[in-house]
Design a protein around this motif. Sequence first.
Motif, PDB file in Angstrom:
ATOM      1  N   SER A 119       0.855  -1.184   0.000  1.00  0.00           N
ATOM      2  CA  SER A 119       0.000   0.000   0.000  1.00  0.00           C
ATOM      3  C   SER A 119       0.888   1.230   0.000  1.00  0.00           C
ATOM      4  O   SER A 119       2.122   1.122   0.078  1.00  0.00           O
ATOM      5  CB  SER A 119      -0.922   0.007   1.219  1.00  0.00           C
ATOM      6  OG  SER A 119      -0.160   0.249   2.383  1.00  0.00           O
ATOM      7  N   GLN A 120       0.285   2.388  -0.044  1.00  0.00           N
ATOM      8  CA  GLN A 120       1.013   3.648  -0.057  1.00  0.00           C
ATOM      9  C   GLN A 120       2.065   3.721   1.054  1.00  0.00           C
ATOM     10  O   GLN A 120       3.168   4.205   0.858  1.00  0.00           O
ATOM     11  CB  GLN A 120      -0.010   4.792   0.099  1.00  0.00           C
ATOM     12  CG  GLN A 120       0.575   6.162   0.382  1.00  0.00           C
ATOM     13  CD  GLN A 120       1.382   6.685  -0.782  1.00  0.00           C
ATOM     14  OE1 GLN A 120       1.049   6.434  -1.937  1.00  0.00           O
ATOM     15  NE2 GLN A 120       2.451   7.398  -0.498  1.00  0.00           N
ATOM     16  N   TRP A 121       1.719   3.240   2.242  1.00  0.00           N
ATOM     17  CA  TRP A 121       2.591   3.466   3.398  1.00  0.00           C
ATOM     18  C   TRP A 121       3.328   2.213   3.861  1.00  0.00           C
ATOM     19  O   TRP A 121       3.989   2.246   4.891  1.00  0.00           O
ATOM     20  CB  TRP A 121       1.772   4.043   4.566  1.00  0.00           C
ATOM     21  CG  TRP A 121       0.993   5.269   4.220  1.00  0.00           C
ATOM     22  CD1 TRP A 121      -0.365   5.385   4.139  1.00  0.00           C
ATOM     23  CD2 TRP A 121       1.506   6.574   3.896  1.00  0.00           C
ATOM     24  NE1 TRP A 121      -0.732   6.664   3.785  1.00  0.00           N
ATOM     25  CE2 TRP A 121       0.402   7.419   3.632  1.00  0.00           C
ATOM     26  CE3 TRP A 121       2.802   7.125   3.805  1.00  0.00           C
ATOM     27  CZ2 TRP A 121       0.541   8.776   3.279  1.00  0.00           C
ATOM     28  CZ3 TRP A 121       2.944   8.459   3.453  1.00  0.00           C
ATOM     29  CH2 TRP A 121       1.812   9.262   3.195  1.00  0.00           C
ATOM     30  N   MET A 126       3.335   1.151   7.949  1.00  0.00           N
ATOM     31  CA  MET A 126       2.005   1.624   8.338  1.00  0.00           C
ATOM     32  C   MET A 126       0.962   0.830   7.568  1.00  0.00           C
ATOM     33  O   MET A 126       0.953   0.844   6.330  1.00  0.00           O
ATOM     34  CB  MET A 126       1.867   3.117   8.030  1.00  0.00           C
ATOM     35  CG  MET A 126       0.509   3.708   8.385  1.00  0.00           C
ATOM     36  SD  MET A 126       0.169   3.651  10.161  1.00  0.00           S
ATOM     37  CE  MET A 126      -1.509   4.311  10.197  1.00  0.00           C
ATOM     38  N   MET A 135      -3.803   6.099  15.372  1.00  0.00           N
ATOM     39  CA  MET A 135      -3.198   7.398  15.056  1.00  0.00           C
ATOM     40  C   MET A 135      -4.171   8.533  15.388  1.00  0.00           C
ATOM     41  O   MET A 135      -3.803   9.553  15.980  1.00  0.00           O
ATOM     42  CB  MET A 135      -2.824   7.430  13.569  1.00  0.00           C
ATOM     43  CG  MET A 135      -1.917   8.552  13.168  1.00  0.00           C
ATOM     44  SD  MET A 135      -0.219   8.366  13.767  1.00  0.00           S
ATOM     45  CE  MET A 135       0.505   7.330  12.489  1.00  0.00           C
ATOM     46  N   MET A 136      -5.434   8.326  14.997  1.00  0.00           N
ATOM     47  CA  MET A 136      -6.445   9.352  15.283  1.00  0.00           C
ATOM     48  C   MET A 136      -6.651   9.502  16.789  1.00  0.00           C
ATOM     49  O   MET A 136      -6.808  10.602  17.305  1.00  0.00           O
ATOM     50  CB  MET A 136      -7.774   8.964  14.621  1.00  0.00           C
ATOM     51  CG  MET A 136      -7.734   8.991  13.105  1.00  0.00           C
ATOM     52  SD  MET A 136      -9.192   8.194  12.378  1.00  0.00           S
ATOM     53  CE  MET A 136     -10.438   9.412  12.701  1.00  0.00           C
ATOM     54  N   GLY A 235      -5.483  12.753   1.773  1.00  0.00           N
ATOM     55  CA  GLY A 235      -4.156  12.433   1.251  1.00  0.00           C
ATOM     56  C   GLY A 235      -3.696  11.037   1.635  1.00  0.00           C
ATOM     57  O   GLY A 235      -2.522  10.819   1.896  1.00  0.00           O
ATOM     58  N   SER A 236      -4.606  10.105   1.678  1.00  0.00           N
ATOM     59  CA  SER A 236      -4.295   8.706   1.993  1.00  0.00           C
ATOM     60  C   SER A 236      -3.765   8.515   3.419  1.00  0.00           C
ATOM     61  O   SER A 236      -3.357   7.421   3.779  1.00  0.00           O
ATOM     62  CB  SER A 236      -3.278   8.114   1.005  1.00  0.00           C
ATOM     63  OG  SER A 236      -3.695   8.327  -0.322  1.00  0.00           O
ATOM     64  N   ALA A 237      -3.752   9.560   4.219  1.00  0.00           N
ATOM     65  CA  ALA A 237      -3.283   9.475   5.607  1.00  0.00           C
ATOM     66  C   ALA A 237      -4.502   9.376   6.538  1.00  0.00           C
ATOM     67  O   ALA A 237      -5.625   9.621   6.113  1.00  0.00           O
ATOM     68  CB  ALA A 237      -2.456  10.717   5.949  1.00  0.00           C
ATOM     69  N   PRO A 238      -4.292   9.017   7.805  1.00  0.00           N
ATOM     70  CA  PRO A 238      -5.417   9.035   8.742  1.00  0.00           C
ATOM     71  C   PRO A 238      -6.027  10.443   8.798  1.00  0.00           C
ATOM     72  O   PRO A 238      -5.302  11.434   8.732  1.00  0.00           O
ATOM     73  CB  PRO A 238      -4.768   8.666  10.080  1.00  0.00           C
ATOM     74  CG  PRO A 238      -3.552   7.876   9.702  1.00  0.00           C
ATOM     75  CD  PRO A 238      -3.058   8.519   8.433  1.00  0.00           C
ATOM     76  N   PRO A 239      -7.344  10.531   8.913  1.00  0.00           N
ATOM     77  CA  PRO A 239      -7.994  11.851   8.975  1.00  0.00           C
ATOM     78  C   PRO A 239      -7.446  12.676  10.139  1.00  0.00           C
ATOM     79  O   PRO A 239      -7.176  12.141  11.215  1.00  0.00           O
ATOM     80  CB  PRO A 239      -9.465  11.511   9.211  1.00  0.00           C
ATOM     81  CG  PRO A 239      -9.626  10.120   8.723  1.00  0.00           C
ATOM     82  CD  PRO A 239      -8.315   9.433   8.947  1.00  0.00           C
ATOM     83  N   ASP A 240      -7.269  13.962   9.906  1.00  0.00           N
ATOM     84  CA  ASP A 240      -6.759  14.843  10.958  1.00  0.00           C
ATOM     85  C   ASP A 240      -7.902  15.545  11.686  1.00  0.00           C
ATOM     86  O   ASP A 240      -7.663  16.450  12.481  1.00  0.00           O
ATOM     87  CB  ASP A 240      -5.794  15.878  10.363  1.00  0.00           C
ATOM     88  CG  ASP A 240      -6.452  16.731   9.290  1.00  0.00           C
ATOM     89  OD1 ASP A 240      -7.556  16.372   8.837  1.00  0.00           O
ATOM     90  OD2 ASP A 240      -5.865  17.764   8.909  1.00  0.00           O
TER      91      ASP A 240
ATOM     92  N   GLN B  10       5.409   0.981  -4.021  1.00  0.00           N
ATOM     93  CA  GLN B  10       4.794   0.720  -5.317  1.00  0.00           C
ATOM     94  C   GLN B  10       5.051   1.945  -6.179  1.00  0.00           C
ATOM     95  O   GLN B  10       4.403   2.982  -6.005  1.00  0.00           O
ATOM     96  CB  GLN B  10       3.297   0.513  -5.144  1.00  0.00           C
ATOM     97  CG  GLN B  10       2.939  -0.713  -4.326  1.00  0.00           C
ATOM     98  CD  GLN B  10       1.442  -0.812  -4.159  1.00  0.00           C
ATOM     99  OE1 GLN B  10       0.833  -0.073  -3.391  1.00  0.00           O
ATOM    100  NE2 GLN B  10       0.833  -1.722  -4.897  1.00  0.00           N
ATOM    101  N   PHE B  40       0.304  15.471  -1.460  1.00  0.00           N
ATOM    102  CA  PHE B  40       0.947  14.156  -1.416  1.00  0.00           C
ATOM    103  C   PHE B  40      -0.138  13.153  -1.067  1.00  0.00           C
ATOM    104  O   PHE B  40      -1.014  13.487  -0.282  1.00  0.00           O
ATOM    105  CB  PHE B  40       2.060  14.138  -0.344  1.00  0.00           C
ATOM    106  CG  PHE B  40       2.898  12.894  -0.386  1.00  0.00           C
ATOM    107  CD1 PHE B  40       4.009  12.803  -1.221  1.00  0.00           C
ATOM    108  CD2 PHE B  40       2.564  11.779   0.393  1.00  0.00           C
ATOM    109  CE1 PHE B  40       4.772  11.647  -1.265  1.00  0.00           C
ATOM    110  CE2 PHE B  40       3.327  10.624   0.338  1.00  0.00           C
ATOM    111  CZ  PHE B  40       4.435  10.558  -0.489  1.00  0.00           C
ATOM    112  N   VAL B  69       1.987   6.142  16.415  1.00  0.00           N
ATOM    113  CA  VAL B  69       1.529   4.859  16.946  1.00  0.00           C
ATOM    114  C   VAL B  69       2.745   3.958  17.116  1.00  0.00           C
ATOM    115  O   VAL B  69       3.815   4.232  16.572  1.00  0.00           O
ATOM    116  CB  VAL B  69       0.509   4.172  16.008  1.00  0.00           C
ATOM    117  CG1 VAL B  69      -0.745   5.024  15.857  1.00  0.00           C
ATOM    118  CG2 VAL B  69       1.116   3.866  14.641  1.00  0.00           C
TER     119      VAL B  69
END
Lengths: 368, 139
Positions: A119-121, A126, A135-136, A235-240, B10, B40, B69
């Motif tokens: 995946s992205q991270w 992650m 994380m949230m 941005g594919s990250a956990p919501p802020d 990827q 990003f 985390v």
Amino acid sequence: MRDKVAFAGIGTTRYGNFPETDSYGLGCEALNAALDDAGLKPSDIDGLIVNRIPTYERFAEMMGINPQYCLLTEAPGRFSGVSLALAAQAIASGAAKTVALVYGNNGRSVRMNYGGGDSQWSPWGMTSPGAIHAMMWRRHMHEFGTSHADLGHVSLAFRDHACLNPDAVMHGRPITLEDHAGARPICEPLKLLDYCLINDGAVAWIMTSAERARDMKRPAVLLSGYARQDAFHYGSAPPDDFWHPTLSACRSVYDRAGIGREDIQGLGIYDNFSPTVLFSLEGLGFCKQGEGGDFVHDGMLRLGQGRWPTNTSGGHLSDSYMQGWGIIAECVRQLRDDCGARQIPNAQAMQYICATNIAQSLILRRDQ
Amino acid sequence: MSLATRPRPQIDNWNRPFWDACNEQRLMLQRCTATGRCFFPPAPVSPFTGRPEWEWITASGRGELWSFVVFHQSYFPGMKDELPYPVVMVKLEEGPFLLTNLDGMEASQAEIGMRLAVRFPGGPEGITLPQFGSEAGVA
């Protein structure tokens, strides 16, 4: 749409480890239970929505259903509510008269992993929905002074409910706040008892017009209101923002249903991880943002004690992770007085909330 | 612990310049030319206009620790030896968030709000993974 569409039948299987069957077998079992509940035959079904069952063609073939409306919805649990809304729209528009919605999952026996893979991270390690919520939650604690101990009141209330529900996976296995605090860390700050339970099982709902539902075997449960707001800009990250803006937008569910928070007797909250319960309560305005921790203290969510008993089946944390399908089924059962020892007295209206990037809330009501 | 056994990214047509720049110890971001805002992960269009109006910029490499985390569960065979490992969410000065790890710092030293800066200590063969450490520690 207010009160035009209703639940006419509900069916659930046992939840557990069933390698002798699969999501098709479980789905058939749940649908048969829902058909029996509604007093219908497969040939009465002219709409079919399946979820976590590999194909609608094979499932329809197995059940002998040749519908005029049919689809497979996406795997994430937010699609339980989305599927419900699609069925309601199909019924209201005349695309189908009676829709069977069937969820079947054999994630436990096939050892489904929610995490890993590319995946992205992944280069940074992650992965997993649990880590996103961890994380949230760390950020929520920082911004608002909440604590991991606050989440214990959520886990404890739902476990107490599971102990009243003979069908719950965690029936007969009570926990304490100390158990919650001392559990094995999975992705800190979250620990084992903040995570939902992966099992095999299936849930089926039969939805039709309120008019037709009134002629069926069981009391109709009306879909009074549904609200949804998506947000895909993280941005594919956990919501802020804890999905607070989109959950707040879902407060329109009250106008749509024509009733307010005071008219609701109990809640069903999508608890894939314990923090979502607080995000949901804050977003829909049961308490102010940041006060969710204080709100759930002193048994606010607990049957016989709190104002809004929540997840009376035990929810995803202590009944089973049926991705919202089981929680909505429990709301229907509450409104038919089917819940025995865990019945909310005089339940007239129940509200479901799902804190995800497709934020949703719906209100179900007893037919007057 | 070794970054050499980490999962490989990827790589696609949009993020290839980002990874190429990491190999040269630079953190690059796309900037929307209409709004001046950075975004990003890399994408064919700016999320602020939906148009292919953007340019690559070299980011400052500095940001703030937004949240973090600590993983105790093993999801990647190549990271088993790192358990328990932290993942930090960094809000870059330019706006976007990165999920990354700590370099030269333990999870127990992490504090929300602390200033961090990028380093490029290594990665799987042919890849350099951006990691973040204390701003003061950067030469």
